[in-house]
Write an enzyme that holds these catalytic residues in place. Structure first.
Site, PDB file in Angstrom:
ATOM      1  N   ARG A 141       0.843  -1.188   0.000  1.00  0.00           N
ATOM      2  CA  ARG A 141       0.000   0.000   0.000  1.00  0.00           C
ATOM      3  C   ARG A 141       0.879   1.239   0.000  1.00  0.00           C
ATOM      4  NH1 ARG A 141       2.270   1.837   3.827  1.00  0.00           N
ATOM      5  NH2 ARG A 141       1.039   3.727   3.583  1.00  0.00           N
ATOM      6  N   GLY A 142       0.215   2.375  -0.228  1.00  0.00           N
ATOM      7  CA  GLY A 142       0.980   3.612  -0.378  1.00  0.00           C
ATOM      8  C   GLY A 142       1.063   3.946  -1.855  1.00  0.00           C
ATOM      9  N   ALA A 143       0.747   5.169  -2.244  1.00  0.00           N
ATOM     10  CA  ALA A 143       0.607   5.511  -3.664  1.00  0.00           C
ATOM     11  C   ALA A 143       1.783   5.076  -4.537  1.00  0.00           C
ATOM     12  CB  ALA A 143       0.337   7.012  -3.786  1.00  0.00           C
ATOM     13  N   ARG A 167      -7.772  -0.178  -6.496  1.00  0.00           N
ATOM     14  CA  ARG A 167      -8.001   0.910  -5.532  1.00  0.00           C
ATOM     15  C   ARG A 167      -8.152   2.206  -6.331  1.00  0.00           C
ATOM     16  NH1 ARG A 167      -4.270   1.265  -0.439  1.00  0.00           N
ATOM     17  NH2 ARG A 167      -6.116   2.305   0.408  1.00  0.00           N
ATOM     18  N   GLN A 171      -2.052   2.484  10.094  1.00  0.00           N
ATOM     19  CA  GLN A 171      -0.788   2.570   9.355  1.00  0.00           C
ATOM     20  C   GLN A 171       0.264   3.354  10.148  1.00  0.00           C
ATOM     21  OE1 GLN A 171      -3.819   2.829   7.955  1.00  0.00           O
ATOM     22  NE2 GLN A 171      -3.808   2.469   5.750  1.00  0.00           N
ATOM     23  N   ASP A 231      -1.943  10.932  -1.855  1.00  0.00           N
ATOM     24  CA  ASP A 231      -2.353   9.895  -2.794  1.00  0.00           C
ATOM     25  C   ASP A 231      -2.775  10.483  -4.132  1.00  0.00           C
ATOM     26  OD1 ASP A 231      -2.918   8.763   0.089  1.00  0.00           O
ATOM     27  OD2 ASP A 231      -2.645   7.067  -1.272  1.00  0.00           O
ATOM     28  N   ASN A 237      -5.378  12.451   0.902  1.00  0.00           N
ATOM     29  CA  ASN A 237      -4.487  11.634   1.719  1.00  0.00           C
ATOM     30  C   ASN A 237      -5.345  10.853   2.709  1.00  0.00           C
ATOM     31  OD1 ASN A 237      -1.658  10.918   2.213  1.00  0.00           O
ATOM     32  ND2 ASN A 237      -1.965  11.831   4.217  1.00  0.00           N
ATOM     33  N   LYS A 238      -4.680  10.010   3.506  1.00  0.00           N
ATOM     34  CA  LYS A 238      -5.400   9.159   4.445  1.00  0.00           C
ATOM     35  C   LYS A 238      -6.419   9.929   5.272  1.00  0.00           C
ATOM     36  CE  LYS A 238      -5.141   5.762   4.612  1.00  0.00           C
ATOM     37  NZ  LYS A 238      -6.029   4.983   3.731  1.00  0.00           N
TER      38      LYS A 238
HETATM   39  C1  LIG Z   1       3.571   7.961   0.024  1.00  0.00           C
HETATM   40  S1  LIG Z   1       1.924   7.673  -0.307  1.00  0.00           S
HETATM   41  C2  LIG Z   1       1.350   7.156   1.252  1.00  0.00           C
HETATM   42  C3  LIG Z   1      -0.106   7.400   1.437  1.00  0.00           C
HETATM   43  O1  LIG Z   1      -0.872   6.225   1.118  1.00  0.00           O
HETATM   44  C4  LIG Z   1      -1.597   5.863   2.277  1.00  0.00           C
HETATM   45  O2  LIG Z   1      -2.829   5.273   2.005  1.00  0.00           O
HETATM   46  P1  LIG Z   1      -2.974   3.653   2.102  1.00  0.00           P
HETATM   47  O3  LIG Z   1      -2.223   3.211   3.318  1.00  0.00           O
HETATM   48  O4  LIG Z   1      -4.471   3.435   2.195  1.00  0.00           O
HETATM   49  O5  LIG Z   1      -2.392   3.128   0.799  1.00  0.00           O
HETATM   50  C5  LIG Z   1      -1.769   7.154   3.016  1.00  0.00           C
HETATM   51  O6  LIG Z   1      -2.736   7.966   2.417  1.00  0.00           O
HETATM   52  C6  LIG Z   1      -0.389   7.723   2.864  1.00  0.00           C
HETATM   53  O7  LIG Z   1      -0.245   9.058   3.133  1.00  0.00           O
END
Ligand SMILES: CSC[C@H]1O[C@H](OP(=O)(O)O)[C@H](O)[C@@H]1O
Length: 348
Positions: free
Chosen positions: A41-43, A85, A193, A234, A244-245
């Site tokens: 996960r993570g963009a 996603r 996270q 994101d 973002n989250k």
């Molecule tokens: C460096 S992008 C990280 C970004 O992605 C996370 O979302 P997820 O854990 O649902 O993929 C979160 O928004 C982070 O800031």
């Protein structure tokens, strides 16, 4: 993530911090599943993983009996990956890059030529992310000019990228320069996270971490326990609105209220130059059970309704600066992002 011997090795992030276990992906379907389940996960990490998924998809599609059938089969794989996603634009940016590679070839090209080019593109996307994060870290650290405590939300670290991280890359560099005394980490409900991933990453690095619940962030700011906030992203619209989250918007409003700078660290690949404002950003909604249960235990009455958006959008007016690999952007963001767009087009 590591690509070797026709296998994408991923750290299963759903098991951290208690278990460090790896997933060995040998098909595009397994990578798609890993993205959906947030095993990866993570963009930027999602984008790179999807690129390698397209390599597997192309190898499967190469069994087709014509060039058009190959392209149709690979496009189908791309569309299925695009369904994993909806919010992180890096996913779609990476898929588009891989599709553009195919357009460089035609029915007279040898399948091996095409497959090699696709694998090289996926490797390039991963290697570029490492270099980009190093640049973001340097530019971002220049904003931390004196020793200070910083707050971050969710995980924008090495686990969210191919290496180093965006927001955590800045924190790591600023710490190395002696300007980070402590990092307050929001646990980041519902999937934690922050507690599970960011606290783990920074603790591994020996960086002082203080874990707080999401609803403690305001009190930490009110009591002047932090002097800055930095988060990842994101998807960023052309006007500087930032997805973002979930919870990021609240942190940004609190930071504004308390006169604390709110920084966003993100690569160009996280900018969506096709949308004018954050209103156009699709926000992923996830299953109710992520909110109604915790560690396998029910924490809410059965049958109640749940609203579980995985992201929110922070208005550009609340963003002090956006740190990219091409430098630090400041308001007015429309102009700054237009310049970034021109730079990114030239660097292709
Ligand atoms: C460096 S992008 C990280 C970004 O992605 C996370 O979302 P997820 O854990 O649902 O993929 C979160 O928004 C982070 O800031």
């Amino acid at each position: 993530m590591v690509w070797s011997n026709n296998c994408l090795k991923l750290l299963d992030q759903t098991l951290l911090p208690g278990q460090v276990e790896y997933i060995y992906c040998h098909s595009w379907e397994r990578i798609a599943e890993a993205i959906k389940k947030l095993e990866v996960r993570g963009a930027p990490a999602i984008g790179a993983a999807a690129a390698f998924a397209m390599v597997f998809g192309a190898r499967e599609a190469a069994a087709a009996n014509s060039w058009n059938a190959f392209k149709t089969a690979l496009l189908s794989v791309s569309k299925q990956l695009a369904q994993t996603r909806p919010t992180a634009v890096n996913l779609f940016w990476a898929l588009k890059r891989m599709e553009e590679v195919v357009e460089r070839f035609d029915e007279n090209s040898s399948p091996g030529e095409v497959l090699t080019a696709l694998e090289q593109e996926a490797i390039a996307i991963a290697e570029e992310d490492k270099a980009v994060n190093q640049k973001i870290s340097k530019y971002g650290a220049s904003l931390f000019t004196a020793p200070q405590a910083v707050l971050t939300h969710c995980n924008a670290g090495a686990l969210a990228t191919v290496a180093l991280g965006t927001a955590l890359g800045v924190i790591r560099e600023a710490k190395a320069q002696g300007n980070i005394t402590k990092v307050f980490v929001d646990e980041t409900r519902p999937l934690l996270q922050g507690a599970r991933l960011t606290a783990w990453e920074l603790h591994q690095d020996g960086i002082p971490v203080t874990l707080i619940t999401d609803n403690t962030a305001g009190w930490v700011m009110k009591n002047k326990m932090v002097q800055s906030v930095i988060v990842g992203a994101d998807r960023i619209a052309r006007n500087g609105d930032v997805a973002n989250k979930i919870g990021t918007y609240s942190v940004a409003v609190l930071a504004r209220e308390h006169g604390i700078p709110f920084y966003v660290a993100a690569p160009v690949s996280t900018f969506d130059f096709s949308i004018k404002t954050g209103n156009d950003i699709p926000i992923e909604e996830r299953c109710a059970n992520e909110v109604k249960s915790f560690g396998g235990c029910c924490i809410a009455p059965e049958g109640i309704s749940v609203f579980n958006p995985a992201f929110d959008v922070t208005l550009n007016s609340l963003v002090t600066a956006i740190i990219t690999e091409h430098g630090v952007l400041r308001a007015p963001y429309e102009q700054a992002i237009e310049k970034l767009y021109q730079i990114s087009k030239k660097s292709k």
